[in-house]
Design a protein around this motif. Structure first.
Motif, PDB file in Angstrom:
ATOM      1  N   SER A  84      -7.072  -0.689  -1.355  1.00 34.92           N
ATOM      2  CA  SER A  84      -6.257  -0.588  -2.575  1.00 34.92           C
ATOM      3  C   SER A  84      -7.120  -1.010  -3.767  1.00 34.92           C
ATOM      4  CB  SER A  84      -5.045  -1.518  -2.459  1.00 34.92           C
ATOM      5  OG  SER A  84      -5.490  -2.855  -2.318  1.00 34.92           O
TER       6      SER A  84
ATOM      7  N   LYS B 298       0.911   1.872  -3.544  1.00 33.65           N
ATOM      8  CA  LYS B 298      -0.440   2.245  -3.999  1.00 33.65           C
ATOM      9  C   LYS B 298      -0.754   3.703  -3.632  1.00 33.65           C
ATOM     10  CE  LYS B 298      -1.720  -1.891  -5.527  1.00 33.65           C
ATOM     11  NZ  LYS B 298      -1.906  -2.130  -6.966  1.00 33.65           N
TER      12      LYS B 298
ATOM     13  N   ILE C 109       0.823  -1.225   0.000  1.00 34.38           N
ATOM     14  CA  ILE C 109       0.000   0.000   0.000  1.00 34.38           C
ATOM     15  C   ILE C 109       0.855   1.273   0.000  1.00 34.38           C
ATOM     16  CG2 ILE C 109      -2.212  -0.916   0.825  1.00 34.38           C
ATOM     17  CD1 ILE C 109      -1.477  -0.192   3.642  1.00 34.38           C
TER      18      ILE C 109
END
Length: 814
Positions: A489, A478, A475
């Motif tokens: 996500s 992301k 993440i």
């Protein structure tokens, strides 16, 4: 000859007190029976008889007992022996074990009652409020504290009672009252004089004008054909009349009521034959039976969804046939909810359930059924407290999910571990223990490797379904690429969408309840704190309030900052409540449920949520760690862990082990029947060793790493730990006391003392906390160490300044 008894009082006293009894009482009393005794300032307690003898106490005059409360013992020899072990090993008093072991209904309460002294007549010396009490006692022989509060109309009444005692108006007594109320069913039968056929015609003739009453009598005879006792409600329903009509027949002397006692929980369904074991389950079952011949305890390491429960069921069936008792321990009430249905399906008439969500009266009934070895309580399913039930013919203890921290009791004393205490209990009964887990604790696995426990492995999932496919979602990357929607996500959203399209269910795990762990002012950075604890308040959106998860303090969500007045308040972090709200926006057509402490309050809280999920009324279930344990849902194809890093960075030597266990257990909820499941773990650090081990299901690799670290840094299973906690409302006093204690312990145990240290949450309920950990090497005697510790504790409590400080000892505090 004088007779005496030693009793266990339900208070933290290290020694047993002696009371005087008569010769008649001595012949009637037995070890394990309860008596009412006076202790302290006229306080009456329900004490337990421990020993009957002829030796008077040394140093004080023995008092007489108030009354005998039982006709037969309610506690057996096995229990008392087990309690002694718990008290000695976990360094607490027998009284504390007694209080924890018995359902609260057995610890009869004493109520303060006020009685009038006969020789008082001078009413002029009484104030208005005192006269109200005096006048009420003219009409009633005694008054309770609650009744006096109602008479005077204010809560602070003890100064008034004190003045009345000083003026010789009243006397104060303690009166014991029973808490348990048996469930009585109301039955009805025809009085004897109307039972002959000649009298019956006369009766129907006399009721010819009372049509409804005549119908009741005719309905009664129809029901009588079943040759079973007739319930009043049954007669009401059959004759389609009101209770008043039946009562009028009772008043006329035609019918008579009587009551029969019954248990609150009775099994009424049908049972079924147990399933045939698969080839691999049968091999594991045979190996367990074999290891039980040479080892008292066996560890069953079976991967998630391998069908461990079916093996337990087969073992239970063998023993129930022989009339033996079996105890099935589970870490969480949430688990018992689902397992009750499965076990009732096989052993309905043998099964009783015992845990804290059951009412006090229901628990008393289970206790009595176990005590009397009734068939309906041959198999006990329960949480850790069911270990204290009065078993007399115990042959097997199953500790399912044995790695779970919920088996450890932290507060109040006794601070026991149900897994370890169950092994000792089984030894006393010459019974076997089966520890089951997909991710055993390091200590249990080490014991199995050393040959102390038997070891059986089950590496095939039921139906040969593959283990879930685990994907680590970075993440951090992301967020950088702006591919996050809230806390989801794009990859996790895609996986949830696919699962919903195939009409499959999803479980999402976030180990924090509430909406957000804290609220922060954007202008000055201040967060609202709990006034009683050193923690930020958690925001709960549902009630728009801030709550402390340690002491229960709550306040309305403020509109502006208390420090600078700014209205820019922002929530930080996220809990299950926020995830639920985000899901409603992302998947408006999906049905979303939440399972945490806030939504499972009440007796049937777990049952309702799990029932809805089982019936596919919920598509996505969000929850805390209670979701991770042994739940079995056929339609779950995806499990999402929203933030794995919180668990990994916890300040505890077991953080990595626990993270591994929790993630593997949660992952195991996916793809349990036909299709291979998927697991998405969101993390800022996908290359962390534990996450890599979870993704490849490498338990052995995790075990080797952890056991090496434990050896290097002197932690269990190579060293024993005893944690000492000091609590006091005075910061300076507890600090001074901790330093004194730290120096005293270091003088004895040298480098094996850690602390005194300030824990991460250093104040709870206005008590400042200090901790000291004593490490005990394997070569050192645990008994000798405890003796040294008790000597230091007694010296500590003899110092006047430190006497008021709360001193708690926790043996094996992990």
């Amino acid at each position: 000859m004088n007779y005496y008894i030693n009793v266990i009082l339900p208070i933290p006293l290290q020694k047993l007190f002696t009371y005087k009894i008569t010769e008649a009482e001595a012949t009637f009393l037995n070890k394990g029976m309860r008596v009412a005794v006076e202790f302290g300032k006229s306080k009456v307690y329900t004490a337990l008889v421990y020993k009957i003898h002829n030796e008077p106490p040394i140093g004080y005059e023995a008092k007489d007992i108030h009354q005998i409360l039982d006709e037969t013992p309610i506690v057996n020899e096995f229990q008392l022996k087990h309690w002694e072990w718990i008290a000695n090993y976990y360094m607490c008093s027998l009284g504390e074990v007694y209080r924890a072991a018995l359902p609260s209904a057995f610890l009869l309460e004493s109520e303060t009652v006020i009685q009038l002294l006969q020789n008082f007549s001078n009413e002029n010396i009484l104030s208005n409020e005192e006269f109200l009490v005096f006048e009420a006692l003219q009409h009633q022989s005694q008054l309770s504290i609650q009744q006096i509060i109602e008479i005077i109309g204010k809560k602070t009444i003890f100064p008034i009672i004190k003045d009345l005692i000083r003026k010789n108006v009243i006397t104060v007594k303690e009166q014991i009252y029973e808490q348990y109320k048996p469930k009585l069913i109301k039955y009805i039968h025809l009085k004897g004089e109307w039972s002959t056929s000649s009298k019956l015609n006369e009766l129907l003739e006399s009721l010819s004008r009372a049509k409804k009453q005549r119908d009741v009598v005719l309905s009664y005879f129809q029901l009588q054909a079943t040759k079973k006792p007739i319930k009043v409600l049954e007669l009401q329903k059959k004759s389609n009349c009101s209770a008043a009509i039946i009562k009028s027949l009772v008043d006329k002397g035609i019918f008579e009521y009587y009551f029969l006692q019954t248990d609150r929980i009775n099994f009424t369904g049908n049972t079924s034959e147990i399933k045939e074991l698969t080839k691999h389950q049968q091999i594991a079952y045979n190996e367990i039976k074999k290891t039980f011949k040479t080892k008292q305890t066996t560890l069953l390491k079976g991967i998630t969804s391998s069908g461990k429960t079916e093996i337990y069921v087969k073992l239970i069936k063998d023993l129930l046939k022989e009339g033996k008792q079996v105890l099935y321990l589970l870490p969480e009430i949430a688990l018992t909810t689902q397992l009750i249905e499965r076990l009732q399906y096989y052993f309905g008439e043998y099964l009783s359930v015992f845990h804290s969500k059951y009412s006090m009266n229901e628990r008393v009934e289970v206790w009595n059924n176990v005590l009397n070895s009734k068939q309906k309580a041959q198999l006990i399913l329960g949480a850790r407290s069911s270990l204290f039930l009065p078993f007399s013919n115990l042959k097997l203890i199953i500790v399912d999910e044995e790695h779970e921290p919920s088996f450890k009791q932290y507060d109040p004393a006794p601070r026991y571990h149900a897994r370890d205490a169950s092994i000792v209990l089984a030894k006393m009964h010459h019974a076997n223990v089966l520890l089951g887990s997909a991710t055993p604790s390091i200590e249990s696995y080490y014991n199995a490797k050393q040959g102390k426990y038997g070891f059986v492995e089950l590496n095939r999932r039921f139906g040969d379904v593959l283990l879930p496919e685990i994907e680590l979602v970075d993440i951090k990357e992301k967020y950088r690429k702006k591919r996050m929607k809230g806390h989801f996500s794009d990859r996790l959203i895609q996986m949830i969408t696919e699962a919903l399209e195939y009409k499959e269910q999803v479980i999402l795990f976030q180990n924090r309840r509430g909406y957000a762990p804290f609220v922060e002012c954007e202008t000055c950075g201040t967060s609202p704190q709990c006034p009683q604890c050193d923690v930020s308040l958690t925001f709960h959106n549902y009630k728009n309030e801030l709550r402390c998860h340690y002491c229960g303090y709550r306040q309305a969500m403020p509109h502006n900052c208390s420090a600078c007045g700014s209205e820019k308040l922002n929530t930080k972090g996220f809990g299950t409540e926020q995830i639920e709200m985000e899901l409603e926006e992302l998947f408006p057509t999906a049905k979303i449920g939440r399972m945490d402490l806030d939504t499972t309050r009440g007796k049937y809280g777990y049952q309702k949520i799990l029932g809805k999920f089982q019936a596919k009324e919920i598509d996505i279930l969000v929850g805390t760690q209670m979701l991770s344990k042994g739940l079995d849902f056929a339609n779950v194809s995806l499990v999402g862990i929203l933030n794995a890093d919180h668990m990994l960075n916890f300040p505890d030597f077991r953080a990595h082990e626990r993270s591994y266990q929790l993630m593997v257990q949660v992952s195991g909820r996916a793809g349990r029947v036909k299709k291979r499941g998927k697991v998405a773990i969101q993390t800022f650090n996908p290359f962390h060793q534990i996450l890599q081990q979870v993704s490849t299901n490498s338990f052995e690799e995790m075990y080797k790493e952890q056991i090496d670290e434990r050896w290097q840094y002197h932690y269990p299973p190579f060293f024993r730990l005893i944690k000492i906690t000091l609590r006091d409302k005075d910061y300076n006093r507890v600090d001074e006391a901790a330093n004194w204690l730290g120096k005293s312990l270091t003088a004895i145990f040298k480098e094996n003392v850690l602390g005194p240290s300030i824990p991460s949450i250093s104040r709870v309920r206005n008590y400042y906390i200090r901790t000291i950990i004593v490490k005990i090497p394997q070569k050192n005697s645990l008994t000798a160490t405890k003796k040294h510790l008790m000597r230091v504790k007694n010296t500590f409590q003899a110092i006047k300044e430190f006497r008021a400080i709360r001193f708690n000892i926790d043996v094996d505090n992990y």
